[in-house]
Design a protein around this motif. Structure first.
Motif, PDB file in Angstrom:
ATOM      1  N   LEU A  97       9.571  13.955   7.116  1.00 42.45           N
ATOM      2  CA  LEU A  97      10.045  12.595   7.395  1.00 42.45           C
ATOM      3  C   LEU A  97       9.622  12.184   8.813  1.00 42.45           C
ATOM      4  O   LEU A  97       9.099  11.087   9.034  1.00 42.45           O
ATOM      5  CB  LEU A  97      11.576  12.586   7.263  1.00 42.45           C
ATOM      6  CG  LEU A  97      12.286  11.288   6.908  1.00 42.45           C
ATOM      7  CD1 LEU A  97      11.695  10.601   5.703  1.00 42.45           C
ATOM      8  CD2 LEU A  97      13.770  11.571   6.638  1.00 42.45           C
ATOM      9  N   LYS A  98       9.818  13.083   9.772  1.00 41.26           N
ATOM     10  CA  LYS A  98       9.436  12.789  11.167  1.00 41.26           C
ATOM     11  C   LYS A  98       7.937  12.509  11.248  1.00 41.26           C
ATOM     12  O   LYS A  98       7.507  11.553  11.887  1.00 41.26           O
ATOM     13  CB  LYS A  98       9.758  13.998  12.072  1.00 41.26           C
ATOM     14  CG  LYS A  98      11.212  14.036  12.487  1.00 41.26           C
ATOM     15  CD  LYS A  98      11.493  15.232  13.393  1.00 41.26           C
ATOM     16  CE  LYS A  98      12.991  15.425  13.478  1.00 41.26           C
ATOM     17  NZ  LYS A  98      13.433  16.733  13.859  1.00 41.26           N
ATOM     18  N   LYS A  99       7.164  13.364  10.580  1.00 44.64           N
ATOM     19  CA  LYS A  99       5.705  13.230  10.640  1.00 44.64           C
ATOM     20  C   LYS A  99       5.264  11.881  10.038  1.00 44.64           C
ATOM     21  O   LYS A  99       4.437  11.176  10.601  1.00 44.64           O
ATOM     22  CB  LYS A  99       5.107  14.407   9.840  1.00 44.64           C
ATOM     23  CG  LYS A  99       3.631  14.585  10.038  1.00 44.64           C
ATOM     24  CD  LYS A  99       3.131  15.833   9.324  1.00 44.64           C
ATOM     25  CE  LYS A  99       1.851  15.495   8.610  1.00 44.64           C
ATOM     26  NZ  LYS A  99       1.739  15.934   7.265  1.00 44.64           N
ATOM     27  N   GLU A 100       5.849  11.539   8.911  1.00 42.04           N
ATOM     28  CA  GLU A 100       5.443  10.308   8.222  1.00 42.04           C
ATOM     29  C   GLU A 100       5.933   9.052   8.948  1.00 42.04           C
ATOM     30  O   GLU A 100       5.191   8.074   9.070  1.00 42.04           O
ATOM     31  CB  GLU A 100       5.988  10.302   6.777  1.00 42.04           C
ATOM     32  CG  GLU A 100       5.311  11.292   5.859  1.00 42.04           C
ATOM     33  CD  GLU A 100       3.887  10.919   5.532  1.00 42.04           C
ATOM     34  OE1 GLU A 100       3.024  11.050   6.439  1.00 42.04           O
ATOM     35  OE2 GLU A 100       3.624  10.518   4.393  1.00 42.04           O
ATOM     36  N   ILE A 101       7.166   9.080   9.454  1.00 44.65           N
ATOM     37  CA  ILE A 101       7.707   7.883  10.118  1.00 44.65           C
ATOM     38  C   ILE A 101       6.894   7.565  11.380  1.00 44.65           C
ATOM     39  O   ILE A 101       6.717   6.397  11.732  1.00 44.65           O
ATOM     40  CB  ILE A 101       9.229   8.031  10.386  1.00 44.65           C
ATOM     41  CG1 ILE A 101       9.970   7.970   9.048  1.00 44.65           C
ATOM     42  CG2 ILE A 101       9.753   6.942  11.329  1.00 44.65           C
ATOM     43  CD1 ILE A 101      11.475   8.137   9.108  1.00 44.65           C
ATOM     44  N   LYS A 102       6.363   8.608  12.015  1.00 49.50           N
ATOM     45  CA  LYS A 102       5.505   8.398  13.209  1.00 49.50           C
ATOM     46  C   LYS A 102       4.295   7.525  12.877  1.00 49.50           C
ATOM     47  O   LYS A 102       3.734   6.880  13.751  1.00 49.50           O
ATOM     48  CB  LYS A 102       5.007   9.758  13.711  1.00 49.50           C
ATOM     49  CG  LYS A 102       5.847  10.283  14.848  1.00 49.50           C
ATOM     50  CD  LYS A 102       5.145  11.430  15.538  1.00 49.50           C
ATOM     51  CE  LYS A 102       6.194  12.233  16.282  1.00 49.50           C
ATOM     52  NZ  LYS A 102       5.961  13.647  16.221  1.00 49.50           N
ATOM     53  N   THR A 103       3.870   7.535  11.610  1.00 46.58           N
ATOM     54  CA  THR A 103       2.662   6.775  11.242  1.00 46.58           C
ATOM     55  C   THR A 103       2.970   5.312  10.913  1.00 46.58           C
ATOM     56  O   THR A 103       2.050   4.531  10.679  1.00 46.58           O
ATOM     57  CB  THR A 103       1.959   7.402  10.007  1.00 46.58           C
ATOM     58  OG1 THR A 103       2.825   7.218   8.863  1.00 46.58           O
ATOM     59  CG2 THR A 103       1.673   8.874  10.189  1.00 46.58           C
ATOM     60  N   LEU A 104       4.264   4.942  10.872  1.00 47.35           N
ATOM     61  CA  LEU A 104       4.609   3.555  10.526  1.00 47.35           C
ATOM     62  C   LEU A 104       4.351   2.661  11.736  1.00 47.35           C
ATOM     63  O   LEU A 104       4.894   2.903  12.814  1.00 47.35           O
ATOM     64  CB  LEU A 104       6.090   3.428  10.131  1.00 47.35           C
ATOM     65  CG  LEU A 104       6.600   4.259   8.956  1.00 47.35           C
ATOM     66  CD1 LEU A 104       8.084   3.991   8.725  1.00 47.35           C
ATOM     67  CD2 LEU A 104       5.818   3.931   7.692  1.00 47.35           C
ATOM     68  N   LYS A 105       3.553   1.628  11.541  1.00 46.43           N
ATOM     69  CA  LYS A 105       3.276   0.713  12.662  1.00 46.43           C
ATOM     70  C   LYS A 105       4.248  -0.467  12.610  1.00 46.43           C
ATOM     71  O   LYS A 105       4.647  -0.916  11.536  1.00 46.43           O
ATOM     72  CB  LYS A 105       1.848   0.217  12.561  1.00 46.43           C
ATOM     73  CG  LYS A 105       0.826   1.329  12.749  1.00 46.43           C
ATOM     74  CD  LYS A 105      -0.511   0.773  13.221  1.00 46.43           C
ATOM     75  CE  LYS A 105      -1.420   1.864  13.700  1.00 46.43           C
ATOM     76  NZ  LYS A 105      -1.797   2.791  12.617  1.00 46.43           N
ATOM     77  N   MET A 106       4.596  -0.955  13.810  1.00 47.25           N
ATOM     78  CA  MET A 106       5.583  -2.045  13.889  1.00 47.25           C
ATOM     79  C   MET A 106       4.970  -3.220  14.649  1.00 47.25           C
ATOM     80  O   MET A 106       4.289  -3.024  15.653  1.00 47.25           O
ATOM     81  CB  MET A 106       6.828  -1.514  14.613  1.00 47.25           C
ATOM     82  CG  MET A 106       7.937  -2.506  14.746  1.00 47.25           C
ATOM     83  SD  MET A 106       9.514  -1.688  15.134  1.00 47.25           S
ATOM     84  CE  MET A 106       9.292  -1.343  16.864  1.00 47.25           C
ATOM     85  N   GLY A 107       5.225  -4.438  14.169  1.00 46.50           N
ATOM     86  CA  GLY A 107       4.710  -5.625  14.864  1.00 46.50           C
ATOM     87  C   GLY A 107       4.757  -6.836  13.955  1.00 46.50           C
ATOM     88  O   GLY A 107       5.475  -6.854  12.957  1.00 46.50           O
ATOM     89  N   SER A 108       3.956  -7.843  14.302  1.00 47.55           N
ATOM     90  CA  SER A 108       3.962  -9.105  13.548  1.00 47.55           C
ATOM     91  C   SER A 108       3.388  -8.907  12.139  1.00 47.55           C
ATOM     92  O   SER A 108       2.429  -8.143  11.965  1.00 47.55           O
ATOM     93  CB  SER A 108       3.120 -10.125  14.313  1.00 47.55           C
ATOM     94  OG  SER A 108       2.734 -11.157  13.447  1.00 47.55           O
ATOM     95  N   PRO A 109       3.910  -9.639  11.144  1.00 46.85           N
ATOM     96  CA  PRO A 109       3.341  -9.516   9.784  1.00 46.85           C
ATOM     97  C   PRO A 109       1.930 -10.091   9.691  1.00 46.85           C
ATOM     98  O   PRO A 109       1.230  -9.858   8.709  1.00 46.85           O
ATOM     99  CB  PRO A 109       4.317 -10.329   8.918  1.00 46.85           C
ATOM    100  CG  PRO A 109       5.039 -11.234   9.846  1.00 46.85           C
ATOM    101  CD  PRO A 109       5.079 -10.547  11.172  1.00 46.85           C
ATOM    102  N   GLU A 110       1.523 -10.812  10.732  1.00 47.06           N
ATOM    103  CA  GLU A 110       0.164 -11.374  10.728  1.00 47.06           C
ATOM    104  C   GLU A 110      -0.862 -10.244  10.780  1.00 47.06           C
ATOM    105  O   GLU A 110      -1.969 -10.375  10.258  1.00 47.06           O
ATOM    106  CB  GLU A 110       0.016 -12.294  11.949  1.00 47.06           C
ATOM    107  CG  GLU A 110      -1.238 -13.132  11.893  1.00 47.06           C
ATOM    108  CD  GLU A 110      -1.365 -14.061  13.093  1.00 47.06           C
ATOM    109  OE1 GLU A 110      -0.389 -14.239  13.849  1.00 47.06           O
ATOM    110  OE2 GLU A 110      -2.466 -14.616  13.258  1.00 47.06           O
ATOM    111  N   SER A 111      -0.474  -9.131  11.392  1.00 53.69           N
ATOM    112  CA  SER A 111      -1.361  -7.977  11.460  1.00 53.69           C
ATOM    113  C   SER A 111      -1.041  -7.070  10.264  1.00 53.69           C
ATOM    114  O   SER A 111       0.064  -6.540  10.151  1.00 53.69           O
ATOM    115  CB  SER A 111      -1.108  -7.276  12.792  1.00 53.69           C
ATOM    116  OG  SER A 111      -1.815  -6.102  12.807  1.00 53.69           O
ATOM    117  N   PHE A 112      -2.036  -6.888   9.394  1.00 48.04           N
ATOM    118  CA  PHE A 112      -1.752  -6.276   8.094  1.00 48.04           C
ATOM    119  C   PHE A 112      -1.529  -4.769   8.134  1.00 48.04           C
ATOM    120  O   PHE A 112      -1.167  -4.183   7.126  1.00 48.04           O
ATOM    121  CB  PHE A 112      -2.867  -6.628   7.088  1.00 48.04           C
ATOM    122  CG  PHE A 112      -2.632  -7.957   6.412  1.00 48.04           C
ATOM    123  CD1 PHE A 112      -2.111  -9.025   7.127  1.00 48.04           C
ATOM    124  CD2 PHE A 112      -2.919  -8.144   5.073  1.00 48.04           C
ATOM    125  CE1 PHE A 112      -1.887 -10.251   6.536  1.00 48.04           C
ATOM    126  CE2 PHE A 112      -2.695  -9.365   4.456  1.00 48.04           C
ATOM    127  CZ  PHE A 112      -2.184 -10.415   5.184  1.00 48.04           C
TER     128      PHE A 112
END
Ligand code: NAD
Length: 541
Positions: free
Chosen positions: A347-362
């Motif tokens: 879970l830690k490894k995978e959550i690290k790969t989640l990117k956060m920001g504006s929905p304009e950036s896909f």
């Protein structure tokens, strides 16, 4: 009026478009997104044929860029509410006599408009208003709303076709009348599809409606209004007003003509509405139908036999898609000790790969939460957890509201199975894990059942059929939508009718005939062809 017995087209689920790089849908939605971002709209209230600019306005901003202005919407006062009620009652005279197949045509046309010319617009407006990624907007505002419209038309015909038996010399008929009076639809911010469905499925059954969208969804609600107008919905059938929810609701609830409430939102608000209806029960012409889908504290329980990769993927999608702001979002997770280390590391490894920001950036999986109040509520929760002895934050926990209301996907680990984050709906990207001893499987099932007041969705991960069978029965009443080896979110209209019981609502299953049946008042007509002329039964002679 035609004499034919028409059959509506067999509904199919709308295909979810991919929005992959280079796709036409990606180009179109980004074009609309930028256009809407740079325009300033002014949204009036809609009563009958009138668009009313009341002058009392509220600003609309994207949650991921709260200093930017998308435009304003106009708020109503109590005299507008009275006008909306009168407009409903006036429109009812013609609308309630409109043949069902013509009503069906309007909503089928609305579905096609969303599938075609309005698809990019409704998705872009949802990305901006509610900060959904293109994928989350597509499965909500495009596909789910299209499915609601197509399937509901089909269910309406099924209901109307349902007729009683007749004995010899008699013909029994059921006539499906609209409710007397008008229905009040109140919708939440988090699904554009729910916003479109709640007023439209009621109107489809021949009723007239006042629709009050959430203050945080008005921008995308406007596209729904445009679609219904273009589809040919007559003026006054759905009147749309914005403004102080309490004032609007208090004014509506005093009307003797209130015949129903179609609500989705938090549990507390629903209870307050029910209470007020109870207090006014003597004034109504009919008992108002009360349909409400409300909060959840949705669970995932894993058995030691669970597929660990599938479990981790289910947790990430189930807890963090749309920042956990789905009523069905997984927010309490029970993991057996024997697999907990592997699962948490993964879970830690995978959550690290989640990117956060504006929905304009896909490439962003996580965007922002809906508003300042939600941001503050979750931030405060995180601060409290950091101080508490029986819980710790093991993943995420950072918040930043300088540009948008961003909160990292956060995993809390607790040693207390009744810790407040296991019980309370928090409605954000925060899930709590409780690790149990493998031998305590049965008592953990009991914990799942009695930890929260809600009973909306839940999921079990196991590869062992005996365990699944036994557990399903023990967890019978703690979820209206129950998932085996799958995340507890993402119900599809026509496939997984949605709703929960206990404090989660009246379980009238949106997107099914169970829901539509609430918006009709059947009249039974018995006709006897050759009536008896002598009152004496044979036994009397
Ligand atoms: P909310 O309760 O804040 O608002 C819902 C609607 O009620 C809005 O239109 C709002 O303006 C109105 N409202 C607010 N206060 C009111 C009052 N005092 N009187 C009358 N109306 C009032 O909910 P939200 O933040 O928009 O949505 C999130 C909530 O909705 C969560 O609790 C979530 O679980 C629930 N929800 C449930 C389902 C379901 O199917 N069970 C689906 C979506 C959302």
């Amino acid at each position: 009026m035609s004499n034919s017995i028409y059959k509506v087209p067999l509904p199919k689920n709308e295909k979810v478009l991919s929005y992959k790089n280079g796709s036409n849908e990606k180009k179109l939605v980004l074009f609309e997104y930028k256009k809407m971002l740079n325009e300033k709209v002014e949204i009036p209230i809609f009563i009958g044929k009138n668009k009313i600019f009341t002058g009392n306005t509220e600003k609309m901003s994207p949650p991921h860029d709260h200093n930017h202005t998308l435009g304003v919407y106009h708020k109503c006062n109590s005299s507008h509410v009275k006008d909306a009620i009168n407009s409903c009652l006036k429109a009812k005279k013609k609308w309630s006599k409109m043949p069902w197949y013509s009503r069906a045509s309007i909503f089928l046309k609305a579905a096609e408009l969303i599938a075609g010319p309005y698809r990019a617009k409704i998705n872009a407006s949802t990305m901006l208003a509610q900060s959904k990624t293109a994928h989350q907007a597509e499965i909500d505002s495009a596909c789910e709303l299209i499915d609601f419209l197509r399937f509901n038309v089909y269910y309406m015909q099924q209901i109307y076709s349902n007729q009683p038996e007749s004995s010899s010399g008699v013909w029994n008929k059921l006539e499906y009348r609209p409710l007397e009076g008008f229905v009040y639809a109140i919708t939440p911010f988090n699904f554009t599809a729910i916003a479109g469905n709640l007023p439209s499925c009621v109107a489809m059954m021949g009723n007239v409606v006042i629709w009050k969208p959430s203050d945080y969804q008005v921008f995308s609600a406007k596209i729904i209004i445009d679609v219904f107008k273009e589809a040919g919905l007559p003026n006054g059938v759905i009147n749309v007003i914005f403004g102080d929810p309490e004032m609007i609701t208090n004014s509506i609830i005093k009307s003797k003509d209130l015949s129903g409430i179609h609500y989705t939102g938090s549990t507390e608000v629903f209870k307050s509405i029910w209470r007020k209806i109870g207090q006014n029960i003597d004034i109504y012409k009919s008992y108002p139908r009360i349909v409400g889908e409300t909060g959840g504290k949705d669970f995932i329980i894993a058995h030691q036999s669970a597929n660990k990769e599938a479990l981790v993927s289910g947790i990430i999608r189930g807890a963090f898609e749309f920042q956990g702001q789905k009523c069905s979002a997984a927010s309490r997770i029970y993991i057996p000790k024997s697999i907990s280390k592997t699962v948490l590391n993964l879970l830690k490894k995978e959550i690290k790969t989640l990117k956060m920001g504006s929905p304009e950036s896909f490439n962003n999986f996580i965007t922002s939460v809906i508003h300042k109040k939600a941001f503050e509520r979750i931030k405060k929760t995180i601060e409290k957890i950091k101080k508490d002895k029986d819980a710790e934050i093991i993943i995420g926990g950072n918040c930043n509201s300088s540009k948008g209301y961003f909160i990292e996907p956060t995993i809390v680990l607790t040693t207390n199975p009744k810790y407040f984050t296991m019980e309370k709906e928090l409605f954000g990207p925060l899930a709590t894990v409780y690790i149990f001893d493998d031998k305590d499987w049965d008592s953990t099932l009991k914990l799942v059942d009695d930890t929260s007041i809600y009973a909306l969705t839940g999921a079990i991960y196991s590869q062992n059929r005996y365990i699944l069978e036994k557990s399903m029965s023990k967890l019978k009443n703690c979820a209206g939508n129950f998932y085996i080896n799958d995340k507890p979110t993402g119900a599809v209209v026509g496939q997984q009718p949605f709703g929960g019981a206990r404090a989660s609502g009246t379980n009238d299953k949106a997107g099914s005939s169970y829901n539509l049946i609430r918006w009709t008042s059947p009249r039974l007509i018995k006709e006897t062809f050759v009536p008896e002329e002598n009152y004496r039964y044979p036994f009397l002679e």
